[in-house]
Scaffold this motif. Structure first.
Motif, PDB file in Angstrom:
ATOM      1  N   THR A  31       0.819  -1.100  -0.040  1.00  0.00           N
ATOM      2  CA  THR A  31      -0.133  -0.084  -0.043  1.00  0.00           C
ATOM      3  C   THR A  31       0.969   1.343   0.047  1.00  0.00           C
ATOM      4  O   THR A  31       2.054   1.206   0.672  1.00  0.00           O
ATOM      5  CB  THR A  31      -0.916  -0.084   1.148  1.00  0.00           C
ATOM      6  OG1 THR A  31      -1.628   1.246   1.047  1.00  0.00           O
ATOM      7  CG2 THR A  31      -0.130   0.041   2.509  1.00  0.00           C
ATOM      8  N   ALA A  32       0.756   2.433  -0.790  1.00  0.00           N
ATOM      9  CA  ALA A  32       1.208   3.499  -0.895  1.00  0.00           C
ATOM     10  C   ALA A  32       2.657   3.439  -1.106  1.00  0.00           C
ATOM     11  O   ALA A  32       3.525   4.404  -0.965  1.00  0.00           O
ATOM     12  CB  ALA A  32       0.886   4.350   0.592  1.00  0.00           C
ATOM     13  N   TYR A 105     -15.166   2.180  -7.405  1.00  0.00           N
ATOM     14  CA  TYR A 105     -15.241   1.737  -6.036  1.00  0.00           C
ATOM     15  C   TYR A 105     -15.119   2.966  -5.257  1.00  0.00           C
ATOM     16  O   TYR A 105     -14.172   4.110  -5.517  1.00  0.00           O
ATOM     17  CB  TYR A 105     -14.062   0.769  -5.832  1.00  0.00           C
ATOM     18  CG  TYR A 105     -14.212   0.386  -4.183  1.00  0.00           C
ATOM     19  CD1 TYR A 105     -15.132  -0.514  -3.913  1.00  0.00           C
ATOM     20  CD2 TYR A 105     -13.297   0.722  -3.474  1.00  0.00           C
ATOM     21  CE1 TYR A 105     -15.009  -1.031  -2.873  1.00  0.00           C
ATOM     22  CE2 TYR A 105     -13.046   0.346  -2.278  1.00  0.00           C
ATOM     23  CZ  TYR A 105     -14.064  -0.673  -1.783  1.00  0.00           C
ATOM     24  OH  TYR A 105     -14.239  -1.045  -0.391  1.00  0.00           O
ATOM     25  N   ARG A 163      -2.706  10.269   2.879  1.00  0.00           N
ATOM     26  CA  ARG A 163      -3.521  10.042   1.909  1.00  0.00           C
ATOM     27  C   ARG A 163      -4.975   9.453   2.367  1.00  0.00           C
ATOM     28  O   ARG A 163      -5.976  10.219   1.958  1.00  0.00           O
ATOM     29  CB  ARG A 163      -3.180   8.849   1.136  1.00  0.00           C
ATOM     30  CG  ARG A 163      -4.177   8.476  -0.221  1.00  0.00           C
ATOM     31  CD  ARG A 163      -4.088   7.262  -0.735  1.00  0.00           C
ATOM     32  NE  ARG A 163      -4.104   6.082  -0.201  1.00  0.00           N
ATOM     33  CZ  ARG A 163      -3.745   4.751  -0.428  1.00  0.00           C
ATOM     34  NH1 ARG A 163      -3.133   4.686  -1.493  1.00  0.00           N
ATOM     35  NH2 ARG A 163      -3.858   3.858   0.499  1.00  0.00           N
ATOM     36  N   ARG A 170     -10.665   8.965   6.564  1.00  0.00           N
ATOM     37  CA  ARG A 170     -10.295   8.215   7.697  1.00  0.00           C
ATOM     38  C   ARG A 170      -9.693   9.479   8.896  1.00  0.00           C
ATOM     39  O   ARG A 170      -9.373  10.342   8.514  1.00  0.00           O
ATOM     40  CB  ARG A 170      -9.524   7.061   7.437  1.00  0.00           C
ATOM     41  CG  ARG A 170      -9.611   6.373   6.028  1.00  0.00           C
ATOM     42  CD  ARG A 170     -11.070   5.522   6.502  1.00  0.00           C
ATOM     43  NE  ARG A 170     -11.362   4.825   5.001  1.00  0.00           N
ATOM     44  CZ  ARG A 170     -10.936   3.770   4.475  1.00  0.00           C
ATOM     45  NH1 ARG A 170      -9.975   3.017   5.142  1.00  0.00           N
ATOM     46  NH2 ARG A 170     -11.446   3.280   3.313  1.00  0.00           N
TER      47      ARG A 170
HETATM   48  O1  C5P Z   1      -3.964   2.235  -3.251  1.00  0.00           O
HETATM   49  P1  C5P Z   1      -3.556   1.190  -2.188  1.00  0.00           P
HETATM   50  O2  C5P Z   1      -2.713   0.213  -2.897  1.00  0.00           O
HETATM   51  O3  C5P Z   1      -3.120   1.554  -1.031  1.00  0.00           O
HETATM   52  O4  C5P Z   1      -4.855   0.490  -1.858  1.00  0.00           O
HETATM   53  C1  C5P Z   1      -5.063  -0.649  -1.325  1.00  0.00           C
HETATM   54  C2  C5P Z   1      -5.361  -0.499   0.152  1.00  0.00           C
HETATM   55  O5  C5P Z   1      -6.734   0.255   0.360  1.00  0.00           O
HETATM   56  C3  C5P Z   1      -5.275  -1.676   1.065  1.00  0.00           C
HETATM   57  O6  C5P Z   1      -4.192  -1.792   1.988  1.00  0.00           O
HETATM   58  C4  C5P Z   1      -6.642  -1.618   1.926  1.00  0.00           C
HETATM   59  O7  C5P Z   1      -6.435  -1.622   3.315  1.00  0.00           O
HETATM   60  C5  C5P Z   1      -7.277  -0.178   1.603  1.00  0.00           C
HETATM   61  N1  C5P Z   1      -8.781  -0.454   1.690  1.00  0.00           N
HETATM   62  C6  C5P Z   1      -9.327   0.591   2.638  1.00  0.00           C
HETATM   63  N2  C5P Z   1     -10.590   0.652   2.678  1.00  0.00           N
HETATM   64  C7  C5P Z   1     -11.403  -0.120   1.674  1.00  0.00           C
HETATM   65  C8  C5P Z   1     -10.859  -0.638   0.545  1.00  0.00           C
HETATM   66  C9  C5P Z   1      -9.482  -0.801   0.596  1.00  0.00           C
HETATM   67  O8  C5P Z   1      -8.626   1.236   3.462  1.00  0.00           O
HETATM   68  N3  C5P Z   1     -12.538   0.205   1.539  1.00  0.00           N
END
Ligand code: C5P
Ligand code: ADP
Length: 244
Positions: A31-32, A105, A163, A170
């Motif tokens: 992630t990120a 999404y 982010r 959040r």
């Molecule tokens: O953009 P990135 O690769 O960081 O997106 C994946 C992340 O998004 C995952 O690590 C997951 O925890 C997070 N996510 C979230 N809430 C959602 C869907 C995905 O925090 N509803």
């Protein structure tokens, strides 16, 4: 038998009608880590080709009412959080030259937008980006080139906090709790083990201009070979891989 020999050595033949098959690139990483940033840079440099970006995030399953009530207990980093069959169906269509409607999404309410889709047209290059795009072999098998964006966990966490609080609605406490409970363990269990499938590993993500230049040069070479196949359908193309 010349054809069988070349196939055994990893050669691929062009489609029988000489039509161009899209070049598919997979971009994974934690992630990120900078996956989207790297994809944007590749797309920018390939401006003279038709390139489309498909995000694995678009295929997140929407939460049910019940799951939404306990969202803090939901693991968005587990492979089951994605509808991989639907992703495969969309990628299959794109690879065969058809346009597709990709879900949109919403990270704020953890649901798909029910009315609208993003229409993605057939292209020369398809980039598929996401934390778990190397996890499922059926998805890996679609790819001509696999890139892993490798960025230190502390930098990723810092970026994620910024982010998710700025863009994904959040608060810092919930980001940290989710990170410790789900994001980090799933990175260790699923994302990091899939790094071994990468052809190219990019340290420093979008800051690594040398790696991105090399990757773009490689894609251009491959696209040139695709063009050659279109003109001379009987020419065989060698698939090579390289490591930075
Ligand atoms: O953009 P990135 O690769 O960081 O997106 C994946 C992340 O998004 C995952 O690590 C997951 O925890 C997070 N996510 C979230 N809430 C959602 C869907 C995905 O925090 N509803
Ligand atoms: P991913 O797609 O892997 O989740 P992104 O490319 O979306 O990662 O980057 C995540 C966050 O970090 C974004 O807010 C982005 O602006 C920021 N970011 C990405 N690369 C860099 C960088 N090299 N330097 C500073 N910030 C960056």
């Amino acid at each position: 038998n010349g054809t069988a020999d070349t196939a055994a050595k990893g050669f691929v033949s062009p489609k029988a009608d000489g039509a161009r098959r899209p070049f598919v690139i997979g971009v994974s990483g934690g992630t990120a880590s900078g996956k989207t940033t790297v994809c944007d840079m590749i797309i920018q440099q390939l401006h003279d080709h038709r390139v489309v970006l498909v995000n694995q995030d678009s295929f997140y399953r929407g939460l049910t009412e019940e799951q939404s009530e306990h969202v803090q207990d939901y693991n968005f980093d587990h492979p089951d959080a994605f509808d991989t069959d639907q992703l495969l169906e969309c990628m299959g269509k794109l690879k065969s030259g058809q346009s597709v409607n990709i879900p949109i999404y919403d990270f704020k309410n953890h649901r798909r937008c029910s009315e609208s889709f993003r229409k993605v047209n057939a292209s020369d290059v398809i980039i598929l980006e996401g934390i778990l795009v190397f996890h499922d072999q059926r998805v890996r098998d679609l790819m001509d080139m696999k890139i892993f964006v490798d960025t230190d966990a502390d930098i990723r966490l810092a970026r994620r906090i910024r982010r998710d609080t700025v863009e994904r609605g959040r608060d810092v406490t919930s980001v940290l709790e989710q990170y410790g409970r789900f994001v980090k363990p799933a990175f260790d269990d699923f994302v990091l083990p899939s790094k071994k499938y990468a052809d190219v590993i990019i340290p420093k993500g979008g800051d690594n201009h040398v790696a991105i230049d090399l990757i773009v040069q490689h894609i251009r070479t491959k696209l040139g070979q695709h063009d050659l196949c279109k003109i001379y359908p009987n020419v065989f193309v060698v698939h090579t891989t390289f490591q930075i």
